[in-house]
Motif scaffolding. Sequence first.
Motif, PDB file in Angstrom:
ATOM      1  N   LEU A 233      -2.936   4.667  -6.184  1.00  0.00           N
ATOM      2  CA  LEU A 233      -2.561   3.333  -6.653  1.00  0.00           C
ATOM      3  C   LEU A 233      -3.721   2.626  -7.329  1.00  0.00           C
ATOM      4  O   LEU A 233      -3.506   1.734  -8.165  1.00  0.00           O
ATOM      5  N   ALA A 234      -4.949   3.015  -7.005  1.00  0.00           N
ATOM      6  CA  ALA A 234      -6.120   2.373  -7.611  1.00  0.00           C
ATOM      7  C   ALA A 234      -6.178   2.611  -9.117  1.00  0.00           C
ATOM      8  O   ALA A 234      -6.800   1.849  -9.851  1.00  0.00           O
ATOM      9  N   LYS A 235      -5.518   3.668  -9.578  1.00  0.00           N
ATOM     10  CA  LYS A 235      -5.513   3.985 -11.002  1.00  0.00           C
ATOM     11  C   LYS A 235      -4.521   3.135 -11.793  1.00  0.00           C
ATOM     12  O   LYS A 235      -4.530   3.169 -13.026  1.00  0.00           O
ATOM     13  N   ALA A 236      -3.677   2.394 -11.099  1.00  0.00           N
ATOM     14  CA  ALA A 236      -2.662   1.583 -11.774  1.00  0.00           C
ATOM     15  C   ALA A 236      -3.316   0.457 -12.570  1.00  0.00           C
ATOM     16  O   ALA A 236      -4.267  -0.181 -12.116  1.00  0.00           O
ATOM     17  N   GLU A 237      -2.795   0.204 -13.770  1.00  0.00           N
ATOM     18  CA  GLU A 237      -3.371  -0.806 -14.656  1.00  0.00           C
ATOM     19  C   GLU A 237      -2.757  -2.187 -14.458  1.00  0.00           C
ATOM     20  O   GLU A 237      -3.282  -3.173 -14.978  1.00  0.00           O
TER      21      GLU A 237
ATOM     22  N   LEU B 197       0.188  -4.677 -11.740  1.00  0.00           N
ATOM     23  CA  LEU B 197       0.951  -4.718 -10.503  1.00  0.00           C
ATOM     24  C   LEU B 197       2.272  -3.969 -10.662  1.00  0.00           C
ATOM     25  O   LEU B 197       2.723  -3.287  -9.745  1.00  0.00           O
ATOM     26  N   ALA B 198       2.882  -4.086 -11.834  1.00  0.00           N
ATOM     27  CA  ALA B 198       4.133  -3.367 -12.083  1.00  0.00           C
ATOM     28  C   ALA B 198       3.926  -1.870 -11.938  1.00  0.00           C
ATOM     29  O   ALA B 198       4.731  -1.168 -11.307  1.00  0.00           O
ATOM     30  N   ASP B 199       2.834  -1.376 -12.500  1.00  0.00           N
ATOM     31  CA  ASP B 199       2.520   0.052 -12.398  1.00  0.00           C
ATOM     32  C   ASP B 199       2.230   0.430 -10.951  1.00  0.00           C
ATOM     33  O   ASP B 199       2.656   1.473 -10.450  1.00  0.00           O
ATOM     34  N   LYS B 200       1.515  -0.438 -10.243  1.00  0.00           N
ATOM     35  CA  LYS B 200       1.169  -0.163  -8.844  1.00  0.00           C
ATOM     36  C   LYS B 200       2.425  -0.130  -7.977  1.00  0.00           C
ATOM     37  O   LYS B 200       2.588   0.772  -7.127  1.00  0.00           O
ATOM     38  N   ALA B 201       3.324  -1.099  -8.179  1.00  0.00           N
ATOM     39  CA  ALA B 201       4.564  -1.132  -7.399  1.00  0.00           C
ATOM     40  C   ALA B 201       5.424   0.090  -7.692  1.00  0.00           C
ATOM     41  O   ALA B 201       6.031   0.678  -6.787  1.00  0.00           O
ATOM     42  N   THR B 202       5.470   0.496  -8.960  1.00  0.00           N
ATOM     43  CA  THR B 202       6.251   1.669  -9.344  1.00  0.00           C
ATOM     44  C   THR B 202       5.705   2.933  -8.687  1.00  0.00           C
ATOM     45  O   THR B 202       6.458   3.777  -8.191  1.00  0.00           O
ATOM     46  N   LYS B 203       4.379   3.070  -8.670  1.00  0.00           N
ATOM     47  CA  LYS B 203       3.760   4.230  -8.033  1.00  0.00           C
ATOM     48  C   LYS B 203       4.019   4.239  -6.528  1.00  0.00           C
ATOM     49  O   LYS B 203       4.279   5.294  -5.930  1.00  0.00           O
ATOM     50  N   LEU B 204       3.958   3.063  -5.907  1.00  0.00           N
ATOM     51  CA  LEU B 204       4.203   2.985  -4.463  1.00  0.00           C
ATOM     52  C   LEU B 204       5.637   3.383  -4.144  1.00  0.00           C
ATOM     53  O   LEU B 204       5.886   4.129  -3.187  1.00  0.00           O
TER      54      LEU B 204
ATOM     55  N   GLY C  87      -2.635  -4.905  -2.398  1.00  0.00           N
ATOM     56  CA  GLY C  87      -3.723  -5.858  -2.517  1.00  0.00           C
ATOM     57  C   GLY C  87      -3.288  -7.303  -2.475  1.00  0.00           C
ATOM     58  O   GLY C  87      -3.920  -8.159  -3.103  1.00  0.00           O
ATOM     59  N   MET C  88      -2.215  -7.604  -1.747  1.00  0.00           N
ATOM     60  CA  MET C  88      -1.709  -8.980  -1.681  1.00  0.00           C
ATOM     61  C   MET C  88      -0.729  -9.134  -0.530  1.00  0.00           C
ATOM     62  O   MET C  88      -0.293  -8.145   0.066  1.00  0.00           O
ATOM     63  N   ARG C  89      -0.414 -10.392  -0.214  1.00  0.00           N
ATOM     64  CA  ARG C  89       0.591 -10.664   0.803  1.00  0.00           C
ATOM     65  C   ARG C  89       1.961 -10.279   0.269  1.00  0.00           C
ATOM     66  O   ARG C  89       2.302 -10.548  -0.876  1.00  0.00           O
TER      67      ARG C  89
END
Length: 220
Positions: free
Chosen positions: A126-130, A132-139, A192-194
């Motif tokens: 997830l650290a590679k995500a550019e 939040l949308a990308d991070k949520a999609t990866k998760l 990285g957030m609530r």
Amino acid sequence: MLLPVFQDLIKPQWRAVLEELKLSGGLPVSELARQVNASYMAVKQHCEELKKIGYLDRSRIPRTAVGRPEIFYSLSAKADALFPQAGADFTLDVLDELKGLFGESTPDKLLFQHFQKQQAKWQPLLAKAESLADKATKLVALREKAGCFIRCTHDPESGFRIEEFHNPLQRVFDRYPRAVAMEHRMIEELLGMRVGRRELAGGRAGQPRVIFEIPIPAIR
């Protein structure tokens, strides 16, 4: 999603019905037919076939307008086995044995370690995500690979909404409810957030539907 072996063996029409009922918690035939893009009679036949072998429950609900009650189908308890369970029986037996051997807190300690290790494994991905949308999609993709039946949507006004209709660890959560907070905390750390979490009824015999909400202030 269904277990891969069932995806290969179950008729596509049955799979569509089972997954739509998992998403909705149960539907009348008319609405189910619209959702799977098939005729009323075809869907009713599929549902009756699935009911005969024990995977659906049938009931009747009053119509909102005048007319006879509508036929309503929902997943039975037997249908839960079609979705990934993460070896729930074995896991619960082991945790119970360890609790007897080493004390009441042992299962919670082991579950905490499980989520810590899962977080450490997923964090670099997830650290590679550019964004939040990308991070949520990866998760979502990672959790789906782990056996969750999950959807992610985004609304410009309310933010991201991750809905889980099936979690293979649900029976573990039922026995050891503190693990729910552990998983929730892991998701917050990964994003990285609530993150808000709430549960809705999942149908007459189904798991609760879990909704994770990331509000707009967090994604600007």
